[in-house]
Each structure stands twice: as structure tokens, then as C-alpha cells.
Design an enzyme around this catalytic site. Structure first.
Site, PDB file in Angstrom:
ATOM      1  N   SER A   5      32.694 -27.864 -15.335  1.00 54.01           N
ATOM      2  CA  SER A   5      33.009 -27.522 -16.541  1.00 54.01           C
ATOM      3  C   SER A   5      32.957 -29.285 -17.358  1.00 54.01           C
ATOM      4  CB  SER A   5      34.884 -26.671 -16.359  1.00 54.01           C
ATOM      5  OG  SER A   5      35.488 -26.541 -17.471  1.00 54.01           O
TER       6      SER A   5
ATOM      7  N   SER B 141      36.969 -22.287 -22.058  1.00 49.02           N
ATOM      8  CA  SER B 141      37.871 -23.121 -21.372  1.00 49.02           C
ATOM      9  C   SER B 141      37.771 -24.049 -20.260  1.00 49.02           C
ATOM     10  CB  SER B 141      38.794 -21.415 -21.121  1.00 49.02           C
ATOM     11  OG  SER B 141      39.490 -21.604 -20.325  1.00 49.02           O
ATOM     12  N   GLU B 142      39.084 -24.922 -20.191  1.00 50.78           N
ATOM     13  CA  GLU B 142      38.055 -25.670 -19.415  1.00 50.78           C
ATOM     14  C   GLU B 142      38.596 -25.729 -17.841  1.00 50.78           C
ATOM     15  OE1 GLU B 142      40.506 -26.574 -21.552  1.00 50.78           O
ATOM     16  OE2 GLU B 142      42.411 -27.131 -20.919  1.00 50.78           O
ATOM     17  N   ASN B 143      38.848 -24.547 -17.622  1.00 48.45           N
ATOM     18  CA  ASN B 143      39.180 -24.094 -16.132  1.00 48.45           C
ATOM     19  C   ASN B 143      37.895 -22.870 -15.497  1.00 48.45           C
ATOM     20  OD1 ASN B 143      40.317 -22.017 -17.679  1.00 48.45           O
ATOM     21  ND2 ASN B 143      40.548 -20.676 -15.876  1.00 48.45           N
TER      22      ASN B 143
END
Lengths: 233, 215
Positions: free
Chosen positions: B88, B46-48
Site C-alpha cells: 500500500s 485506503s492506505e490500510n
């Protein structure tokens, strides 16, 4: 050297001026510096350029500073959850610079690390690359992006010691550590404050050199934007 | 019978391989996590700032400090790690993520993708989509074949691009297309059950070749 301040008003005293650039940590409403944003609102400082992945939502986070028209320009990657934002933007009352999320994070990382520019594949052949230098390396095309710094960075951490060493919690970390490095002054609001020596040095995410001021509060609102659950089976 | 959204997600899940690190976009791509084949282990990014994303929490166990890129509450797994946004996207841009499955407004026969902006309409922003399509090793688009009966698979995108020449595969409710980024174009690989070649041709502007067994 005492880095701790009794409240958000004291922690921001002497740092604010109209037209300044502010970085604000957080992704959606997770990990946003909510006490410091509320104090920016109370201070009345205006014509702000705010660098933040999102712009809060109506009535929360940076949305509060949109209501009071204190923000002149946003540098963000996604502002989809904010009706007031769209309204102000379409009326021409708000400037907006979209950056791809990874480019935004890297621009901040670069700024904090003294790197004035870098090349990335992200955005090549799109609107994002227009007007920017492009260059080929090893047969691939890259676009040049500039490092970003700010007059002030405001961040939210889970735990700090009095030296300003910070620990973040879960996905509330997001942009906070990189922004802490890129503010000329960085102010951290924290959920727990302990004496220096009480955090294992191997577990520190942000070394205290990047944090000039700390303010501790016991309770935070921490709103959830999209509450999703599953049934117990 | 065209595929349902869940059947599309199920078909996309067949692109997963054991050991893959995968980023799923918002919408139909999120459903792919319900169809990970038995015996295959993948880690969802999850790119957060999270690898090893778990399912939604039980009621009462939501944590405001634990959300996915769609801002939904999620949970952690024994494999989970957390990191900041720069790291990330270092994972993404550095080619460490094996597969990105995301939605689209338009895809062109050369692999161009448009999914972030309609000029003149309210603009929400690209979020992490431009970074994902530029950096992830393999990009699969999961989308409805048409929008209000207008084709979405085109000769050239007329909306602003998210990435140029970035798509490797398109899965729609009507079938599966492969795109060769090196320039040999688009190929129809599979049809959904009871969908005819004529129906696909009629609803597709893009040129495409027919894969083995279809010509």
C-alpha cells in the site's frame, strides 16, 4: 513436522520471556491476533516492546496489555483511540516511538527480507528525520531508516493449511503478511485450517516458510471500531 | 458567503480527473467522494490496504474485515483490490497515487504542512500522512481558513511539520490558493462567493500573489 497447536497457550509455550520484542498484526481492531494477545496477557510476560500500527482501544486488542502494564514500549504510527495509552504515556510509564505508517511497514518488510536499512523521502525535514542519516539521490533528499525484526510475530489469518501457508481476508490483511516475515518465530491464529493441498498454491499470500506455529479457533470476537452504515434507498 | 464544508468538498472534487487514483484523508476530505463529477471515474485508495473503496454498507452488512483508514466499515466495488501495508505504501511512496486530499492545522507559503502534532498536547501520531505528502504526485489541503480566528496560512509553520514543501493547493472556506513547490510562492486563485480580497488578506498571515482576474 507438525506446526499446529491445540490452543493459544500451547502455541506460545516456550517462546515468551520478559523484555522481548513482539510484532502484532492488525490495523485498528481489524485483523488483530486477538486470541494470541489474550494469551500474552494470561502469561504475565512483561517489559514488552510491541511493534504494531496501533495500540488497540480501551479494553480491546493491545489495550488489554496496557491495562496490565505489560508493555514497556510501543513502536506505532497512530495511537489516537486509546485513552489509557495517552494517560500512561503522559505519566512516563510507557515509551513511544512514532513511525510514519509506510515507514513502519517498510522497516518490517526490510527486516524480514534481510535488508538492514533503506532510504525514503517520508519524513525528510520533520522530527522523524532528526538524528538520522540523510543522503541525496538524483537531486532529492532521503532519510535512512532501519529494518525491523522481532523475537516473535503474532498474526491473524483467515485461512491456513497445515504447512503454514496463509490467506488473509479483505483489509484484515494489513500488517499481518509483512510481520509474518520479520518474526524470528511467527505464530498465526486462523479462522479456517485445512490439510496441505487444499489451498490453491496461486492464491497463497504468505508462504509457510514464514510461519512456525498455527492455532485454529472457530470463533473470534472481531470488534468493529467505527460502525458506519448508509440508509437503504 | 464563505463556502460550507460540503461546498469546499465540491470545489475540491473539481481537482479530480478521469482515471485518477486518489487518497482522501479523514474529515472534510472524506466528503469529496460525494461530489465526484459525472463522467469521471476515480479509484479511491485506503492506505490500510484497499484500492477501489466503496460506500458505507447497508445496516446489517457491516464486515469487521472491511474498513477504511478511519476504521469505518466500508464496502467493495467491482474494481476493488486488497494488499498488505507495505505494498500500500509502495503505491504511495512510489508516486503511483495521483492525488491526495487531506486536512491541515497549518500550511506555510512555501508549501510546508503541519497536521499531526501539537507539542504539550496529547499526541495521536502521524499515521500515513507523512508518507502521503512525501509520495503522492499532487497534494491538496482542504481546511477552514482560520482556527479560533487565528490564521492557518502562515509565513512559516510553528507546529512540527508533516512534510516540507509538499502542498500544491489549499482550498479553504474563503477561497483557493496555489503553491509553487519550486519556490515562486503562493497565489490566490479564486474567492468564495461574496468574500472580499480584504477579508482574505485580514485572515491570512502568508504572503500571496493575486491570480488572473483578482488583481
Amino acid at each position: 513436522m507438525n506446526k499446529t497447536y491445540p490452543d493459544a497457550k500451547a502455541a506460545l509455550a516456550g517462546l515468551l520471556h520478559d523484555g522481548m520484542t513482539v510484532m502484532a498484526g492488525g490495523f485498528g481492531l481489524s485483523g488483530i491476533p486477538e486470541k494470541l494477545i489474550a494469551e500474552l496477557k494470561a502469561s504475565g510476560v512483561k517489559n514488552l516492546t510491541v511493534i504494531s500500527n496501533n495500540a488497540g482501544i480501551d479494553g480491546a486488542g493491545l489495550g488489554l496489555l496496557l491495562e496490565t502494564r505489560q508493555i514497556k514500549k510501543m513502536i506505532s504510527s497512530y495511537v489516537g483511540e486509546n485513552k489509557l495509552f495517552a494517560e500512561l504515556y503522559l505519566k512516563g510509564e510507557l515509551e513511544l516511538e512514532f513511525n510514519p505508517q509506510g515507514t513502519l511497514a517498510e522497516r518490517i518488510r526490510a527486516g524480514g527480507a534481510g535488508v538492514p536499512a533503506f532510504f525514503t523521502k517520508t519524513g525528510v525535514g520533520t522530527l522523524v528525520a532528526e538524528g538520522k542519516e540523510v543522503r541525496d539521490f538524483d537531486g532529492q533528499t532521503y532519510v535512512m531508516e532501519r529494518g525491523l525484526v522481532a523475537d516473535l510475530a503474532i498474526v491473524h489469518a483467515w485461512k491456513a493449511d497445515t504447512e503454514g501457508n496463509l490467506v488473509f481476508r479483505k483489509t484484515a490483511r494489513n500488517f499481518n503478511p509483512v510481520m509474518a516475515t520479520a518474526g524470528r518465530v511467527t505464530v498465526a491464529e486462523v479462522e479456517h485450517l485445512v490439510p496441505a493441498g487444499q489451498i490453491d498454491p496461486d492464491q497463497i499470500h504468505t508462504p509457510g516458510i514464514f510461519v512456525q506455529r498455527i492455532v485454529h479457533y472457530d470463533t473470534y470476537e472481531k470488534r468493529i471500531e467505527q460502525r458506519t452504515v448508509r440508509k437503504r434507498g | 458567503m464563505a463556502w460550507t464544508r460540503d461546498q469546499m468538498a465540491q470545489r475540491a472534487a473539481r481537482e479530480l480527473k478521469d482515471g485518477f487514483y486518489v487518497n482522501l484523508g479523514i474529515g472534510i476530505p472524506t466528503l469529496v467522494s460525494n461530489y465526484i463529477p459525472n463522467g469521471i471515474s476515480v479509484q479511491l485508495q485506503s492506505e490500510n490496504g484497499m484500492l477501489g473503496m466503496g460506500p458505507f454498507p447497508y445496516e446489517g452488512e457491516e464486515d469487521p474485515d472491511l474498513i477504511n483508514a478511519g476504521k469505518q466499515t466500508v464496502t467493495e466495488l467491482p474494481t476493488t483490490s486488497y494488499f498488505d501495508s507495505a505494498q500500500s505504501f509502495g503505491m504511495v511512496r512510489g508516486g503511483h497515487i495521483d492525488l491526495s486530499i487531506l486536512g491541515a492545522m497549518q500550511v506555510a507559503e512555501n508549501g510546508d504542512l503541519a497536521n499531526w502534532m501539537i507539542p504539550g498536547r496529547v499526541v495521536k501520531g502521524m499515521g500515513g500522512a507523512m508518507d502521503l505528502v512525501a509520495g503522492v504526485k499532487r497534494v491538496v489541503v482542504l481546511m477552514e481558513h482560520t482556527a479560533k480566528d487565528e490564521p492557518k496560512l502562515l509565513h512559516r509553520c510553528n507546529l512540527p511539520l508533516t512534510g516540507a514543501g509538499v502542498v500544491d493547493m489549499v482550498i479553504t472556506d474563503l477561497g483557493v490558493f496555489q503553491i509553487d513547490r519550486a519556490g515562486s510562492g503562493m497565489t490566490l486563485l479564486e474567492l468564495a462567493p461574496e468574500v472580499s480580497l480584504q477579508e482574505v488578506r485580514g485572515k491570512t498571515e502568508a504572503d500571496y500573489a493575486l491570480g488572473p482576474g483578482l488583481g
